[in-house]
Write an enzyme that holds these catalytic residues in place. Structure first.
Site, PDB file in Angstrom:
ATOM      1  N   CYS A   2       3.142 -21.268   3.777  1.00  0.00           N
ATOM      2  CA  CYS A   2       1.769 -21.564   3.456  1.00  0.00           C
ATOM      3  C   CYS A   2       1.556 -22.048   2.223  1.00  0.00           C
ATOM      4  CB  CYS A   2       1.229 -20.069   3.059  1.00  0.00           C
ATOM      5  SG  CYS A   2       0.902 -19.024   4.317  1.00  0.00           S
ATOM      6  N   ARG A  27       4.639 -27.004   4.352  1.00  0.00           N
ATOM      7  CA  ARG A  27       4.832 -25.840   4.121  1.00  0.00           C
ATOM      8  C   ARG A  27       4.101 -24.803   5.059  1.00  0.00           C
ATOM      9  NH1 ARG A  27       6.295 -24.460  -1.525  1.00  0.00           N
ATOM     10  NH2 ARG A  27       5.563 -22.506  -1.163  1.00  0.00           N
ATOM     11  N   TRP A  73       1.013 -20.964   7.378  1.00  0.00           N
ATOM     12  CA  TRP A  73       1.950 -20.533   8.328  1.00  0.00           C
ATOM     13  C   TRP A  73       1.749 -18.990   8.729  1.00  0.00           C
ATOM     14  CZ3 TRP A  73       6.229 -17.206   8.953  1.00  0.00           C
ATOM     15  CH2 TRP A  73       7.162 -17.527   9.999  1.00  0.00           C
ATOM     16  N   ASN A  99      -0.650 -16.664  -0.267  1.00  0.00           N
ATOM     17  CA  ASN A  99       1.001 -17.011   0.340  1.00  0.00           C
ATOM     18  C   ASN A  99       1.581 -15.661   0.028  1.00  0.00           C
ATOM     19  OD1 ASN A  99       3.351 -18.198   1.334  1.00  0.00           O
ATOM     20  ND2 ASN A  99       3.297 -19.181  -0.884  1.00  0.00           N
ATOM     21  N   GLY A 100       1.910 -15.413   0.962  1.00  0.00           N
ATOM     22  CA  GLY A 100       3.016 -14.018   0.919  1.00  0.00           C
ATOM     23  C   GLY A 100       2.537 -12.965   2.075  1.00  0.00           C
ATOM     24  N   GLU A 485      25.487 -27.437  12.075  1.00  0.00           N
ATOM     25  CA  GLU A 485      24.459 -28.324  11.322  1.00  0.00           C
ATOM     26  C   GLU A 485      23.897 -29.173  12.442  1.00  0.00           C
ATOM     27  OE1 GLU A 485      22.449 -27.777   9.168  1.00  0.00           O
ATOM     28  OE2 GLU A 485      21.608 -29.697   8.555  1.00  0.00           O
ATOM     29  N   LYS A 489      20.004 -28.973  13.658  1.00  0.00           N
ATOM     30  CA  LYS A 489      19.043 -30.169  13.645  1.00  0.00           C
ATOM     31  C   LYS A 489      18.458 -30.560  15.017  1.00  0.00           C
ATOM     32  CE  LYS A 489      18.404 -30.511  10.293  1.00  0.00           C
ATOM     33  NZ  LYS A 489      19.183 -29.605   9.175  1.00  0.00           N
ATOM     34  N   GLU A 492      15.795 -27.685  16.086  1.00  0.00           N
ATOM     35  CA  GLU A 492      14.467 -27.657  15.475  1.00  0.00           C
ATOM     36  C   GLU A 492      13.827 -28.851  15.370  1.00  0.00           C
ATOM     37  OE1 GLU A 492      15.192 -26.968  11.229  1.00  0.00           O
ATOM     38  OE2 GLU A 492      16.857 -28.336  11.029  1.00  0.00           O
ATOM     39  N   HIS A 508      37.217 -19.922  24.977  1.00  0.00           N
ATOM     40  CA  HIS A 508      36.728 -18.437  25.131  1.00  0.00           C
ATOM     41  C   HIS A 508      35.374 -18.307  25.502  1.00  0.00           C
ATOM     42  CE1 HIS A 508      40.565 -18.001  23.300  1.00  0.00           C
ATOM     43  NE2 HIS A 508      40.260 -19.016  22.433  1.00  0.00           N
ATOM     44  N   LYS A 607       8.585 -25.210   5.788  1.00  0.00           N
ATOM     45  CA  LYS A 607       9.665 -25.747   4.860  1.00  0.00           C
ATOM     46  C   LYS A 607      10.285 -24.706   3.875  1.00  0.00           C
ATOM     47  CE  LYS A 607      12.233 -29.140   3.175  1.00  0.00           C
ATOM     48  NZ  LYS A 607      13.430 -29.359   4.095  1.00  0.00           N
TER      49      LYS A 607
HETATM   50  C1  F6R Z   1      16.959 -26.504   8.395  1.00  0.00           C
HETATM   51  C2  F6R Z   1      16.156 -25.822   7.526  1.00  0.00           C
HETATM   52  C3  F6R Z   1      16.222 -24.391   7.000  1.00  0.00           C
HETATM   53  C4  F6R Z   1      16.604 -24.178   5.834  1.00  0.00           C
HETATM   54  C5  F6R Z   1      16.447 -22.762   5.422  1.00  0.00           C
HETATM   55  C6  F6R Z   1      16.694 -22.451   4.076  1.00  0.00           C
HETATM   56  O1  F6R Z   1      16.826 -27.918   8.680  1.00  0.00           O
HETATM   57  O2  F6R Z   1      15.682 -26.432   6.677  1.00  0.00           O
HETATM   58  O3  F6R Z   1      17.178 -23.795   7.967  1.00  0.00           O
HETATM   59  O4  F6R Z   1      17.738 -24.586   5.306  1.00  0.00           O
HETATM   60  O5  F6R Z   1      15.210 -22.026   5.741  1.00  0.00           O
HETATM   61  O6  F6R Z   1      15.772 -22.963   3.234  1.00  0.00           O
HETATM   62  P1  F6R Z   1      16.368 -22.881   1.598  1.00  0.00           P
HETATM   63  O7  F6R Z   1      17.332 -23.944   1.493  1.00  0.00           O
HETATM   64  O8  F6R Z   1      15.087 -23.602   1.013  1.00  0.00           O
HETATM   65  O9  F6R Z   1      16.695 -21.844   0.808  1.00  0.00           O
END
Ligand code: F6R
Length: 612
Positions: A2, A27, A73, A99-100, A485, A489, A492, A508, A607
């Protein structure tokens, strides 16, 4: 999670709010809305992106200089017009964005319903705005006072901005566990979830702390107080952010821009911290607690998502180079499992946003138990940065694409610097090896640039596998977290199911998945395990899997086995994740583009995850 933007000044609020919402859209993008405050309060809100709201308000002619907006969000209630913020009180006098999460909203709602309040949305926010009205009505209080009293009855997290049409020249804001920044312009104020919508108007900001409330008035007054009504003298900071950092700069998506920024962001991260000619690394953030850090019995990395993957690489680095035991924890698990911690532990919180609710909560616990808290954070002034005892910023600049790229390599660079510094201090590394790794770290940005020469090939491979519905990523040692990772990527941003595994674990279980429809992306750059990885590739090929291998430049063995190879420059193994992750970032980017996905704003994600 948000985004909030508010404006109070002499210019028309509406265009500033829309522009601000666009900057904050990363956000959350389930719905967007604005409230414009004049003699009356006009609320406009729409499900979906800010552009939907913009289309809806096309003919709006309001010139008022007071208003606020929200991009959502969804937590309580599905994304639709009704659940969108701002929310109005039953008497339509008070408007609020939030937001929250208000955790005790159900009991507050039940009480308000008994008093005759009616709720139109499923949100916790509508409960808060009506609670403020109820308190105001009962005692005929000014808005500020009613907000303060209402917040005392609230359990949970909030950043809010509130307006009352009886006081159209005033905005009241408050925060607890969700961020809020005040921008101080020329005869104008901005209130926002982060500095991105503010920076083009002013670089003077105040970061509100938990349980603080701010009141801004059209006559220029700004007051910051505690929820107990104790006046505070706020600390005004200068932002070090340029507007170009928030633009796409000719790239189709922020994610691609951010991938390509990595040579520069890593140089920024190392600036003043590494000197290859003189052969040293140092981190200012470690100096105040140098002895406690060097003598720590254990390091515990807490993080979520991509940042957790950085922590896993940190574990390899710290244990390998500095010989200190490390545990890596998902912050969401750590906070609820009564962890054993002592004053001899150092807890490292890794977070791009610095606002992740679970990571913050994990830190509170670690702090209570007396551990030293160190932050590896990107967003300057964020909650985690302010909660830690010490820390280092990664200096990657704003990361707008929801999928983290440059923050990941920034985190790994900082962890490499820390591990090298500790190893040297503790005498667990020889001088020549120390200098060799420092020299190599210094040239990583140039080597990343060389990976970009493979862009067209990676794009081609992405086109070949774009329609597959699964993918397996394999790596060993330092490159096992890179496999995780790479898989994250892909999941998501392209909604393709993907798993990351240590290559040797394949036998396994996951090997059962392999057939001609399964692309297997193998990170085959580790010299120390090269033969073993070759065997793993052969095992996949024997089952007709399609192999895409990331190989060292000039490799001739895997070339003959794999369906596709992507050559990347060789480097020292502990630093190899910084290079091997780049083709995986590009691969997932192009697959998502080919599949028609919105790369920067993938569905269901946000984000900055400021709720649990
Ligand atoms: C993946 C991604 C999320 C963040 C996670 C932690 O691309 O961006 O998995 O890494 O939400 O966020 P931060 O680093 O802001 O604590």
């Amino acid at each position: 999670m948000c985004g909030i933007i508010a404006y109070l000044g002499e210019q028309p609020a509406y265009p500033r709010l829309i522009k601000g919402l666009k900057r904050l859209e990363y956000r959350g993008y389930d719905s967007a809305g604005v409230a414009l405050v004049d003699q009356d309060i006009q609320v406009f809100k729409r499900k979906g992106k800010v552009s939907n709201l913009e289309a809806f308000t096309e003919t709006l002619a309001s010139q008022t200089g007071v208003g606020f907006g929200h991009t959502r969000w969804a937590t309580h209630g599905e994304p639709n017009d009704v659940n969108a913020h701002p929310h109005l009180s039953n008497n339509a006098r008070i408007a609020l964005v939030h937001n929250g999460i208000i955790e005790n909203y159900a009991s507050l709602k039940a009480t308000l319903e008994k008093e005759g309040f009616v709720f139109h949305s499923e949100t916790d926010t509508e409960v808060l705005v009506n609670l403020i009205q109820a308190i105001q009505d009962a005692n005929d209080l000014p808005l500020e006072e009613a907000v303060r009293l209402a917040l005392r009855r609230v359990v949970g997290a909030y950043a809010i901005v509130v307006a009352d049409k009886r006081e159209p020249h005033v905005l009241v804001a408050a925060r607890k566990a969700s961020p809020l920044v005040i921008g101080i312009g020329d005869k104008e104020y901005f209130l926002a979830s982060d500095a991105t919508p503010i920076v083009e108007y002013t670089n003077r900001v105040i970061y509100l702390n938990d349980e603080e409330l701010a009141v801004v008035r059209k006559n220029g007054d700004l007051e910051v107080k505690t929820l107990a009504n104790v006046p505070l003298t706020p600390y005004v900071q200068e932002l070090d952010m340029k507007i170009e950092m928030l633009e796409k700069g000719g790239y189709d998506y922020f994610m691609l821009k951010e991938i390509y920024e990595q040579p520069n962001t890593l140089r920024e991260c190392m600036r003043g911290r590494l000197n290859a000619e003189e052969g040293w690394v140092r981190l200012g953030g470690m100096e105040d607690f140098a002895s406690r850090i060097a003598h720590a019995k254990r390091f515990i990395m807490v993080a979520c998502g991509t940042s957790w993957h950085s922590g896993l690489i940190g574990e390899y680095l710290f244990e390998d180079l500095a010989r200190i035991p490390v545990e890596v924890e998902y912050a969401s698990e750590f906070r609820y499992r009564n962890p054993v911690l002592t004053e001899e532990d150092v807890v490292i919180a890794i977070s791009q946003s610095g606002e992740t609710a679970d990571t913050l909560a994990a830190l509170e616990i670690a702090k209570e138990k007396g551990a030293l808290i160190y932050g590896i954070v990107n967003v300057v002034g964020s909650s985690i940065a302010r909660l830690t005892d010490a820390g280092s910023y990664i200096h990657a600049g704003p990361e707008i694409g929801v999928a983290s790229t440059k923050a990941f390599t920034g985190q790994v660079t900082l962890l490499s610097l820390m591990a090298l510094h500790l190893a040297h201090q503790r005498g667990t590394i020889s001088e020549p090896r120390y200098r060799q790794l420092i020299s190599e770290l210094a040239v990583i940005p140039d080597k990343i640039k060389k990976v970009f020469e493979q862009d067209a090939k990676i794009r081609y491979i992405a086109g070949e596998i774009k329609d597959r519905s699964n993918a397996l990523y394999l790596g060993r040692g330092y490159n096992f977290p890179v496999a995780l990772e790479g898989a994250l990527k892909l999941k998501e941003i392209s909604y393709v199911h993907a798993e990351g595994y240590p290559a040797a674990e394949m036998k396994h279980g996951p090997i059962a998945l392999i057939d001609e429809n399964m692309p297997v992306i193998v990170i085959a750059t580790n010299r120390s395990a090269y033969d073993k990885i070759v065997s793993n590739i052969q095992e996949v090929k024997a089952r007709k899997g399609m192999v895409i291998a990331i190989v060292p430049e000039g490799d001739s063995v895997i070339q003959t086995l794999a369906d596709y190879t992507i050559e990347i420059p060789e480097t020292e193994e502990p630093l190899s994740p910084l290079i091997s992750v780049i083709p995986l970032q590009l691969l997932s980017y192009y697959i998502a583009v080919f599949r028609g996905c919105n790369v920067d704003q993938p569905r269901n994600l946000a984000k900055s995850v400021t709720v649990e």
